[in-house]
Scaffold this motif. Structure first.
Motif, mmCIF file in Angstrom:
data_model
loop_
_atom_site.group_PDB
_atom_site.id
_atom_site.type_symbol
_atom_site.label_atom_id
_atom_site.label_comp_id
_atom_site.label_asym_id
_atom_site.label_seq_id
_atom_site.Cartn_x
_atom_site.Cartn_y
_atom_site.Cartn_z
ATOM 1 N N SER A 7 -103.525 3.250 -71.894
ATOM 2 C CA SER A 7 -104.578 4.239 -71.728
ATOM 3 C C SER A 7 -105.622 4.060 -72.811
ATOM 4 O O SER A 7 -105.466 4.506 -73.945
ATOM 5 C CB SER A 7 -103.972 5.639 -71.784
ATOM 6 O OG SER A 7 -104.967 6.597 -71.802
ATOM 7 N N GLU A 8 -106.727 3.381 -72.476
ATOM 8 C CA GLU A 8 -107.785 3.111 -73.446
ATOM 9 C C GLU A 8 -108.484 4.389 -73.895
ATOM 10 O O GLU A 8 -108.826 4.538 -75.068
ATOM 11 C CB GLU A 8 -108.831 2.163 -72.816
ATOM 12 C CG GLU A 8 -108.496 0.710 -73.021
ATOM 13 C CD GLU A 8 -109.519 -0.174 -72.295
ATOM 14 O OE1 GLU A 8 -110.719 -0.018 -72.585
ATOM 15 O OE2 GLU A 8 -109.089 -0.995 -71.453
ATOM 16 N N GLU A 9 -108.722 5.290 -72.923
ATOM 17 C CA GLU A 9 -109.406 6.540 -73.271
ATOM 18 C C GLU A 9 -108.615 7.290 -74.342
ATOM 19 O O GLU A 9 -109.148 7.791 -75.327
ATOM 20 C CB GLU A 9 -109.565 7.449 -72.039
ATOM 21 C CG GLU A 9 -110.351 6.844 -70.894
ATOM 22 C CD GLU A 9 -109.437 6.131 -69.894
ATOM 23 O OE1 GLU A 9 -108.398 5.564 -70.349
ATOM 24 O OE2 GLU A 9 -109.745 6.148 -68.699
ATOM 25 N N GLU A 10 -107.304 7.335 -74.054
ATOM 26 C CA GLU A 10 -106.422 8.034 -75.000
ATOM 27 C C GLU A 10 -106.494 7.387 -76.370
ATOM 28 O O GLU A 10 -106.642 8.040 -77.405
ATOM 29 C CB GLU A 10 -104.986 7.984 -74.454
ATOM 30 C CG GLU A 10 -103.986 8.693 -75.315
ATOM 31 C CD GLU A 10 -104.258 10.178 -75.425
ATOM 32 O OE1 GLU A 10 -104.900 10.757 -74.534
ATOM 33 O OE2 GLU A 10 -103.859 10.778 -76.447
#
Lengths: 1056, 197
Positions: free
Chosen positions: A64-67
């Motif tokens: 999860s890049e956003e995370e």
């Protein structure tokens, strides 16, 4: 700097010191802060990285890049973190922060784990771990802006502080440097003054107490020293000159040319040339005799050439020339001195004329001494180190009784072979070895056995020992005599002191003989007492060591010795007798002593007030062994002992008198106590008698006058009457012991032997039957003297007393024993004119428990009992009363466990003409008498009235003395006088005596009967008051009342 | 900061993880020929297999789930197996604590027993209600890519969004199954309640 003035130097030093210190402090602080801050920053970044890495694991795991970006974005709160990136497991950059930070600025792949400083950045990698497995890597980069900012701030502050400090230091130093510089400048000024003017008396001023002050002091002190030394130098020069001139030797100083250049005062007198005359002359020309002059000049030349001179630095003797041309012997010592380049010679010259004369005189003296030594009485000998005699004077030969040839050249050991074993030798040895002088007395034994005493004075001298000897035999002998005298004196004082501590004769004698045996000493000693009546001596004390000999001589203690004609008779006349050798004395006593091996005998009298009461016998086995001193000593000792013995006798007499006095005092006290108790008992008896009177009267009256009484009433009344009688009897007994001398008692001759038999029979039950019931055997004995004289007394009382004594004896033998009754006669003590009265003794003896001393002393007291509740304590008190009334004495012998003997001693009855006792007259009671009775006790008044009325009399009661008198006067006035008045004795306001007197005044013929609880006592004391016709005691008996009335009237009839 | 409360796990080899990450980069199928075409699953299922493995790291089972220390940690697949042998390769040699991981496959729900993670295949879409009803109250983490799985009582559902696999988690169901899911995992996922569904 070196040339700068001191003030400037001080300032520079201060500023430099201050600056350096500050600089070092700043550098150290910066360095520390830099290191610490780097470390802190590293730590902070590492912590931050760990948090971010941990949080980002899930984002990595689940892609999860956003995370991931969200998590990294949290770093915006840390402005110094300039970049952060997350790498996945493959090492690819997964997410980064901030967005504007170019991706190619991140490291392409994750590097080694950990943080480091590089190119002004702090950056590093941190693994992101979950459950132990690595999911990715975090990269963090922080710039160093914080550090630089911090350093900039700190640097500015440090610079400011530095500047201010230097300024302060400058200001402070300006004031301080004055403190230091001023005294130094002053010191410099002084030093300059001293060196310029050579004036050592100036002093520097002192400004403080510390280093500079000390420096100033030291400087001043130094000036003082210089000044003193300068002075001393001048003085010393003068002194040397003075010494030079005052020297006892002549001092002559000569230069290399042989000219005199100095010349002291002594030289002036010795040679006759003055200082001025001598100076500049040639020495050889004026001082040396012409025959030596050339030799002198040659010698000087030789010395100057070679430096060798035979006379240099030596003392030589030669002749010198005076101014007047005479020569004299002199002693010369020459020394050469080099002063600078010049050589001078100094000669010290001593005139030998006097010295040579002195030597001659010494020789003469020595010869004279030798002669003297040979003539003096004191011995003088010199022993060398090998113990050889080197010199002996004539006195020594005389003292040693030998010749000079026998001594000189021989050793002491050869002359006296045993010398080395004697103490004398040891003293001599010590004296030689240690070089110490000794002075002592020595006894010398001649070969023939004679001895002599010498006072030796040993003096070590270089050649050995000088021994001075003085014959002191005479003095020594006298000394020994004196010593013996002193010892005897000491013994005398010692013995008398010991005797003074003794009080009885025997002990005094023992002490004396003991000290004689031990210290005089004697071989035999005893004391004999002299009996002037029997004309004999009794051996009283024999010394402990003399005991065996005394037995051998048949002279043990208590033996009697006849007084023979020679020694003993002289002695008992008061002379000291000394027999130097008793074997030659033909009398029995000396011969008896001689048989025991004794030869010398001294018999000394013991005198008191010039009469002999004993003799002291002292003997020795050696004949002629008592010196006159010994005899004198024995005489003095016996005087002392006699005195002490006399005192001891006086003392024991005094003691006895005191004991007698004390016994008497105790007896009196006993009597006093019994008397007090008796009075008390009497008072009680009076009250009881008063109280029971009505009871007695009514009971008697009822029994007599009331035939109608029921059998039971009569029986009861009889019991009451019996009880009243018992009470009256008890009261009477209680008073018994007090009654001293009852006149009313009829004293009759009493035969004690008969009485004893009677009492034994009467009491048989008590001493035989009752104990046997309990299995106890008491054996009763009588030991009666036949033909015992009778005594005067009341048989009943004596019987009662004996009964009491027997009861007591039985009670004292709870385990059985023997009871003895014994009678004896005691012959009266012989008196001057006639024998005293006989006395009769009766003893009651038991073998019972006995009494201790306290009990024995108190047993006669009333109410004292050892029998607990069984005893009344009145038995022995009653016996005592009986004895008192009979003029008898009681003696009690008793000891605990040893039985008791009670002894009654009565005076024997000497028969006199018996006065016929008046026969009992019969009486008849007159009837119908008018009777006045006076009593303050209403019960008694009532009962007495009732009884008398029953007898038919007319009774008028009056309850007080005054009421009675009123009634009597009223009756007189009515012409109905009373026939008789019965009155109580003790009443308030007006007592029975006053009533009687008033009545007798009014009507002398009216009989008065006194009724009283004190009745018997008044009779006993013969105290029948005046105006009273009869006395009746309470409780009155009907019979007695009737008798009294009858008696009164019979008397009246007789009188009429 | 609750994220700091991590369980410390023992070291694991991460070769398998590395391989999964490689697949994650290849979400779109690449042209390369798989090693074994007939058994190779799609890239999507390879990622899901890796996720299944990761669940063991971000979830906790109660101790009652294991009768004994040697009991294996079972990842079950119910219905048609979309993973081929890939799942077996992923868990090969791995372990949760002392429990070695094994993969078991079940045809019918009745066969399921002592299973800790159960992947329910899309082949079971029709019987899902019965299956979940049967598995109710069992200590078991149910995972599926059947749409609306979580709304029907499943615990974790894989959802495809923009070519990425997202997670939906029914927390209530997880609590009922007594499986504790790490907050870190919950942070990534959409939380679903049956009521809302």
């Amino acid at each position: 700097m070196k040339d700068a003035p001191i003030q400037q130097k001080l300032m520079t030093v201060l500023l430099l010191t201050c600056g350096t210190a500050l600089l070092l402090t700043c550098v150290a602080f910066f360095a520390y802060d830099f290191v610490t801050f780097r470390k802190t920053t590293l730590q902070q970044l590492s912590t931050l990285g760990e948090i971010i890495a941990t949080n980002s694991t899930a984002a990595l795991a689940f892609d999860s890049e956003e995370e991931a970006y969200d998590i990294l974005r949290a770093l915006r709160a840390e402005p110094h973190v300039v970049a952060a990136g997350l790498y996945d497991q493959e090492g690819n950059l997964f997410a980064r922060y901030p967005q504007q930070f170019p991706a190619d600025a991140f490291p392409a792949t994750p590097g080694a784990e950990g943080y480091r400083f590089e190119q002004g950045y702090l950056h590093g990698f941190q693994p992101a771990m979950q459950e132990g497995s690595r999911l990715g890597t975090l990269y963090l980069r922080s710039d160093m802006g914080v550090i630089y900012e911090r350093f900039w701030r700190f640097g500015s502050i440090a610079l400011l502080v530095f500047g201010v400090s230097l300024l302060m230091a400058y200001v402070v130093s300006r004031t301080l440097r004055k403190q230091i510089a001023r005294p130094i400048l002053a010191l410099a000024e002084t030093a300059r003054a001293v060196s310029d003017r050579r004036d050592y008396s100036v002093r520097a001023t002192k400004y403080d107490q510390h280093e500079l002050g000390q420096l100033t002091d030291a400087f001043n002190h130094m000036l003082e020293e210089i000044e003193t030394q300068n002075q001393a130098l001048l003085e010393s020069e003068a002194r040397v000159r003075a010494v030079f001139n005052a020297a006892l030797s002549a001092v002559v100083v000569m230069d290399a040319a042989g000219m005199i250049i100095d010349w002291n005062t002594c030289a002036e007198t010795m040679f006759g040339w003055t200082h001025e005359e001598a100076l500049g002359q040639e020495l050889a020309a004026i001082l040396i005799p012409p025959r030596y002059r050339d030799a002198h000049r040659q010698g000087l030349k030789h010395f100057l050439a070679t430096g060798e001179g035979p006379i240099m630095n030596k003392t030589i003797e030669m002749s010198a020339l005076r101014r007047d041309g005479t020569e004299f012997p002199m002693e010369l010592s020459v020394s050469a001195m080099k002063t600078g380049e010049a050589l001078t010679f100094c000669g010290f010259i001593t005139d030998l004329t006097e010295r040579q004369e002195a030597a001659k005189r010494i020789q003469e003296t020595e010869e004279r001494l030798q002669n003297t030594l040979d003539r003096i009485a004191q011995g003088y000998q010199i022993i060398d180190h090998e113990w050889r005699y080197r010199y002996v004077n004539n006195a020594v030969l005389e003292q040693a009784r030998t010749t000079r040839e026998d001594l000189l050249g021989k050793t002491m050991m050869e002359v006296f072979p045993d010398l080395e074993t004697t103490p004398l030798f040891r003293i001599l040895e010590t004296s030689i070895r240690e070089g110490t002088p000794h002075r002592f007395e020595n006894e010398f034994a001649y070969p023939d056995g004679d001895t002599a005493w010498f006072l030796l004075s040993v003096q070590p001298v270089p050649e050995g020992l000088v021994i001075l000897s003085q014959d002191i035999t005479e003095r020594k002998r006298a000394d020994q005599k004196l010593q013996a005298q002193l010892a005897r004196l000491d013994l005398l004082s010692h013995t008398t002191r010991a005797i003074a501590e003794r009080q009885d004769l025997n002990s005094i004698f023992q002490v004396m003989i003991r000290s004689l045996e031990d210290h005089l000493p004697i071989d035999f000693g005893c004391v004999c007492l002299y009996d002037p009546v029997q004309e004999a001596l009794t051996v009283t004390s024999v010394g402990v060591k003399s005991q065996p000999l005394a037995l051998e001589l048949a002279m043990p203690e208590q033996a009697n010795i006849e007084i023979d004609q020679n020694g003993l008779s002289r002695c008992v006349q008061g002379q000291l007798v000394y027999e130097p050798d008793i074997s030659e004395v033909p009398f029995p006593f000396p011969q008896r002593m001689a048989r025991g091996g004794l030869r010398a005998l001294v018999v000394a009298p013991l005198l008191v007030e010039s009469s002999v009461f004993g003799v002291l016998v002292a003997a020795r086995q050696q004949a002629h062994s008592f010196s006159s001193g010994d005899c004198e000593f024995l005489r003095q000792l016996s005087e002392h002992v006699a005195l002490a013995a006399h005192q001891a006798q006086l003392y024991s007499a005094l003691q006895k008198a005191y004991d007698d006095l004390r016994q008497t005092q105790q007896a009196i006290m006993q009597q006093e106590r019994l008397s007090a108790l008796g009075q008390m008992a009497s008072g009680i008896a009076h009250d009881i008698n008063n109280a029971i009177s009505p009871v007695a009267l009514y009971t008697e009256s009822l029994l007599e006058n009331e035939p109608a009484l029921s059998t039971r009433a009569r029986e009861y009344l009889e019991i009451i009457q019996q009880a009243i009688d018992d009470v009256a009897a008890t009261v009477t007994r209680m008073r018994e012991f007090y009654r001293q001398n009852e006149h009313a008692l009829a004293l009759t001759p009493v035969h004690l032997d008969r009485l004893v038999q009677q009492v034994m029979n009467l009491t048989r039950a008590r001493w035989s039957d009752m104990p046997q019931e309990r299995g106890i055997m008491i054996e009763a004995q009588t030991d009666l003297l036949p033909d015992l004289p009778p005594i005067r007394g009341v048989e009943g009382e004596i019987r009662e007393a004996l009964t009491n004594l027997i009861f007591n004896a039985v009670d004292a033998m709870p385990e059985g024993g023997t009871l003895t009754l014994r009678t004896r006669v005691i012959e009266g003590l012989p008196r001057a004119d006639a024998p005293g009265p006989k006395r009769v003794l009766i003893e009651v003896i038991d073998t019972g428990v006995g009494m201790d001393e306290a009990t024995r002393r108190r047993c006669l007291e009333p109410f004292f009992t050892t029998k607990g509740k069984r005893g009344t304590g009145l038995g022995l008190a009653m016996v005592y009363g009986v004895a008192q009334r009979h003029g008898a004495t009681i003696e009690i012998d008793s000891a605990v466990g040893a039985g008791t003997t009670m002894r009654l001693i009565f005076p024997a009855h000497t028969p006199v003409d018996a006065t016929p006792t008046p026969a009992q007259t019969s009486y008849d009671v007159p009837s119908r008498l008018r009777i006045l009775i006076v009593d303050d006790d209403p019960l008694l008044l009532k009962s007495l009235g009732d009884i008398l009325e029953t007898d038919g009399h007319a009774v008028t009661p009056a309850n007080s003395g005054q009421a009675g008198l009123n009634a009597f006067h009223a009756a007189q006035a009515r012409d109905e006088p009373f026939a008789v008045v019965i009155t109580d004795l003790g009443m308030p306001y007006m007592d029975g005596r006053q009533v009687a007197r008033n009545i007798k005044e009014a009507a002398p013929s009216t009989p008065v009967i006194l009724l009283t609880g004190w009745g018997q006592r008044m009779v006993a004391e013969g105290d029948i008051p005046a105006h009273v016709d009869q006395v009746l005691s309470k409780p009155p008996r009907l019979r007695e009342l009737r008798e009294a009335l009858a008696h009164t009237f019979n008397h009246q009839k007789l009188d009429h | 900061m609750a994220l700091l409360g991590m369980r410390s796990g023992r070291y694991k080899r991460w070769a398998v993880v590395g391989r999964i990450c490689a697949w994650l980069l290849l979400v779109l199928p690449i042209g390369g020929t798989p090693l074994r075409a007939q058994s190779a699953p799609s890239a999507e299922y390879q990622v899901k297999a890796a996720f299944l493995f990761h669940f063991t790291q971000f979830a906790e089972w109660p101790p009652e789930a294991f009768a004994e220390a040697e009991q294996p940690f079972v990842i079950g697949v119910l219905g048609d197996d979309p993973f081929g042998s890939y799942l077996d390769e992923t868990v090969l040699g791995e372990a949760v604590d002392t429990h070695a991981m094994v993969v078991r496959r079940y045809r019918r729900v009745e066969d399921v027993e002592a299973c800790h993670i159960l992947f329910i295949s899309q082949s079971e879409t029709d019987r899902l209600a019965q299956i979940l009803a049967r598995l109710q109250d069992q200590t078991m983490l149910t995972v599926s890519d059947v749409p609306r799985f979580t709304e029907q009582g499943g615990i974790i559902e894989f959802v495809m969004e923009d070519n990425k696999i997202r997670l939906r988690i029914n927390v209530e169901a997880a609590r009922a199954a007594e499986v504790t899911i790490s907050a870190k995992l919950l942070r990534l996922a959409d939380i679903v309640s049956p009521q809302t569904g």
